[in-house]
Write an enzyme that holds these catalytic residues in place. Structure first.
Site, PDB file in Angstrom:
ATOM      1  N   GLY A 153     -10.494   6.001   8.525  1.00 51.40           N
ATOM      2  CA  GLY A 153     -11.076   6.225   9.853  1.00 51.40           C
ATOM      3  C   GLY A 153     -12.025   7.398   9.898  1.00 51.40           C
ATOM      4  O   GLY A 153     -12.420   7.840  10.981  1.00 51.40           O
ATOM      5  N   SER A 162     -12.575   1.198   3.851  1.00 53.43           N
ATOM      6  CA  SER A 162     -12.427  -0.257   3.808  1.00 53.43           C
ATOM      7  C   SER A 162     -13.237  -0.869   2.669  1.00 53.43           C
ATOM      8  O   SER A 162     -12.752  -1.764   1.979  1.00 53.43           O
ATOM      9  CB  SER A 162     -12.801  -0.872   5.147  1.00 53.43           C
ATOM     10  N   ASP A 171     -22.199  -0.084   2.247  1.00 50.06           N
ATOM     11  CA  ASP A 171     -20.969   0.543   1.765  1.00 50.06           C
ATOM     12  C   ASP A 171     -20.440  -0.169   0.521  1.00 50.06           C
ATOM     13  O   ASP A 171     -20.002   0.464  -0.440  1.00 50.06           O
ATOM     14  CB  ASP A 171     -19.890   0.524   2.859  1.00 50.06           C
ATOM     15  N   TYR A 199     -20.480  -0.700  17.469  1.00 51.20           N
ATOM     16  CA  TYR A 199     -21.304  -1.051  16.318  1.00 51.20           C
ATOM     17  C   TYR A 199     -22.028  -2.376  16.584  1.00 51.20           C
ATOM     18  O   TYR A 199     -23.235  -2.500  16.377  1.00 51.20           O
ATOM     19  CB  TYR A 199     -20.421  -1.152  15.072  1.00 51.20           C
ATOM     20  N   SER A 211       0.851  -1.188   0.000  1.00 50.71           N
ATOM     21  CA  SER A 211       0.000   0.000   0.000  1.00 50.71           C
ATOM     22  C   SER A 211       0.882   1.231   0.000  1.00 50.71           C
ATOM     23  O   SER A 211       1.837   1.314   0.765  1.00 50.71           O
ATOM     24  CB  SER A 211      -0.889  -0.009   1.244  1.00 50.71           C
ATOM     25  N   GLY A 240     -15.058   7.446   8.561  1.00 50.05           N
ATOM     26  CA  GLY A 240     -16.453   7.041   8.366  1.00 50.05           C
ATOM     27  C   GLY A 240     -16.892   7.175   6.921  1.00 50.05           C
ATOM     28  O   GLY A 240     -18.077   7.315   6.632  1.00 50.05           O
TER      29      GLY A 240
HETATM   30  C1  GLA Z   1     -21.054   1.274   8.541  1.00 55.65           C
HETATM   31  C2  GLA Z   1     -21.389  -0.101   7.991  1.00 55.65           C
HETATM   32  C3  GLA Z   1     -22.662  -0.056   7.152  1.00 55.65           C
HETATM   33  C4  GLA Z   1     -23.795   0.644   7.890  1.00 55.65           C
HETATM   34  C5  GLA Z   1     -23.315   1.951   8.505  1.00 55.65           C
HETATM   35  C6  GLA Z   1     -24.351   2.587   9.367  1.00 55.65           C
HETATM   36  O1  GLA Z   1     -20.711   2.127   7.511  1.00 55.65           O
HETATM   37  O2  GLA Z   1     -20.343  -0.593   7.202  1.00 55.65           O
HETATM   38  O3  GLA Z   1     -23.028  -1.356   6.755  1.00 55.65           O
HETATM   39  O4  GLA Z   1     -24.360  -0.198   8.839  1.00 55.65           O
HETATM   40  O5  GLA Z   1     -22.143   1.790   9.277  1.00 55.65           O
HETATM   41  O6  GLA Z   1     -25.415   3.003   8.597  1.00 55.65           O
END
Ligand code: GLA
Length: 385
Positions: free
Chosen positions: A123, A129, A173, A225, A69, A125
């Site tokens: 990191g 990933s 995602d 989570y 990477s 959000g």
């Molecule tokens: C992260 C998870 C998703 C979703 C969001 C919250 O991004 O990867 O699948 O659950 O949190 O909406």
């Protein structure tokens, strides 16, 4: 700025001493609305960001996969294609776990050399990933001629994250990173997997979707989570429905009286009201309404995540409140929570004012400075021509 194809190919040759077979990209995402609904059959409305993970790859003659990477130049991680969960941890698991997930789904692959180079903030959000997983999955599909479509690859990338990396995410995602279209929001019904590309012409309306990265870390595999997910499952069981998606907003109050645990009840209230918010935003945008009308729904979503789902932070709340006070039409935290980024829907003319307001509040409260950028709905994963 994303790396160009020529630069990516040169980086690869410098590292591995031979030319690559191709270059693939997959984007990060920002979620407009529909948070923590994707693991209970609900609705989400994210969009892809222009920031991508670029994967440059070549097949090898043996059964080893080596990954480097540009963001971690000191690491070069190598494993056999018969690797199993636990063999690799850290950033490389997001890439190598794709090989495991493909093989677990019965696909035949061989060895490969991979170089990753990502502009998706880590990191924050913003699904750095999923960008790795989807770009690597796309590369493997093409390198080994696998009969897989976009949503199949999204499922592979999710399996990698859930079972190889150990983060119990939903599919939002990965699905948006694979399937998004430029200029559109990506509506997904996570039960039927029905997709609708919803036009989102912010520039024509003189609007900007401002991303405010609080630069406070956000991790999906550290318990917060998972415990929210558990509460959603508990609520589903207590209400005896297939998924919380099956609780209509008109039935919510009656449903809540059947849940004794007030924390579980609050989590359920968030999910049910959030699904209704997604439907309302899609209805407004489909009907050609001024996108400013979406603003108050975003702000209501933030209050629900803050008070009922309890996944906001002082930095996220400060970003949302200062943006609203400086004239944003609506603002909310976005993504999994516990840090990461907020979004604000702002008149393009007022962007500087909103940024200054957030920066001022952060300085006053002794938070480290936030980073800002404008989100433009971009394309999903593809091979660079
Ligand atoms: C992260 C998870 C998703 C979703 C969001 C919250 O991004 O990867 O699948 O659950 O949190 O909406």
């Amino acid at each position: 700025m994303n790396v160009t194809k020529a630069v990516a190919e040169k980086e690869f040759s410098d590292i591995f001493g031979h030319a690559p077979d191709g270059v693939w990209v997959a984007p990060g995402r920002v979620n407009l609305i529909g948070e923590h609904t994707d693991y209970s059959g609900g609705f989400v409305l994210p969009m892809a960001l222009p920031q991508v993970c670029t994967v440059t790859a070549a097949k090898r003659d043996d059964d080893r996969i080596t990954v480097c990477s540009r963001q971690r130049p000191e690491d070069r991680v190598s494993a056999g294609i018969d690797l199993v969960p636990g063999d690799v941890t850290g950033w490389a698991a997001y890439a190598l776990g794709i090989a495991w997930a493909l093989r677990a789904a019965g696909h035949r692959i061989g060895g490969a050399d991979l170089v990753l180079d990502s502009t998706v903030p880590i990191g924050a959000g913003l699904s750095s990933s999923a960008a790795i997983g989807c770009s690597v999955a796309s590369a493997f599909r093409d390198l080994f001629d696998l009969p897989l479509e976009g949503l199949d690859l999204a499922a592979v990338a999710r399996t990698c994250e859930n079972e190889f990396v150990g983060a119990p995410t939903g599919v939002m995602d990965q699905a948006v990173s694979m399937m998004a279209q430029p200029g559109h929001l990506f509506f997904l019904d996570t039960r039927s997997m029905r997709i609708e590309q919803v036009p989102f012409a912010l520039d024509q309306a003189g609007l900007t979707l401002l991303v405010i990265d609080t630069r406070t870390a956000h991790e999906l595999n550290d318990g917060g989570y998972g415990s929210r997910r558990q509460a959603v499952e508990d609520g589903t069981r207590l209400l005896d429905v297939p998924a919380l998606r099956d609780v209509g907003i008109q039935d919510l109050d009656a449903a809540l009286t059947r849940i004794g645990d007030t924390t579980v009840a609050a989590r359920v209230r968030h999910v049910v009201t959030e699904n209704a918010r997604v439907e309302e935003v899609v209805r407004l945008l489909r009907s050609g309404a001024d996108p400013r009308e979406v603003g108050p729904i975003l702000s209501a979503g933030h209050r629900s995540l803050r008070d009922d789902f309890e996944i906001s932070t002082p930095e996220l709340d400060a970003a949302v409140e200062s943006a609203e006070a400086a004239g944003a039409f609506g603002a909310r935290m976005t993504g999994g929570g516990f840090g990461g980024s907020a979004i604000a829907l702002v008149d393009t003319d007022a962007v500087d004012e909103v940024k200054a307001a957030v920066a001022g509040t952060y300085a006053e409260r002794g938070f480290q400075p936030a980073a800002f950028f404008s989100a433009v709905p971009a394309a999903g994963a593809h091979r660079l021509p």
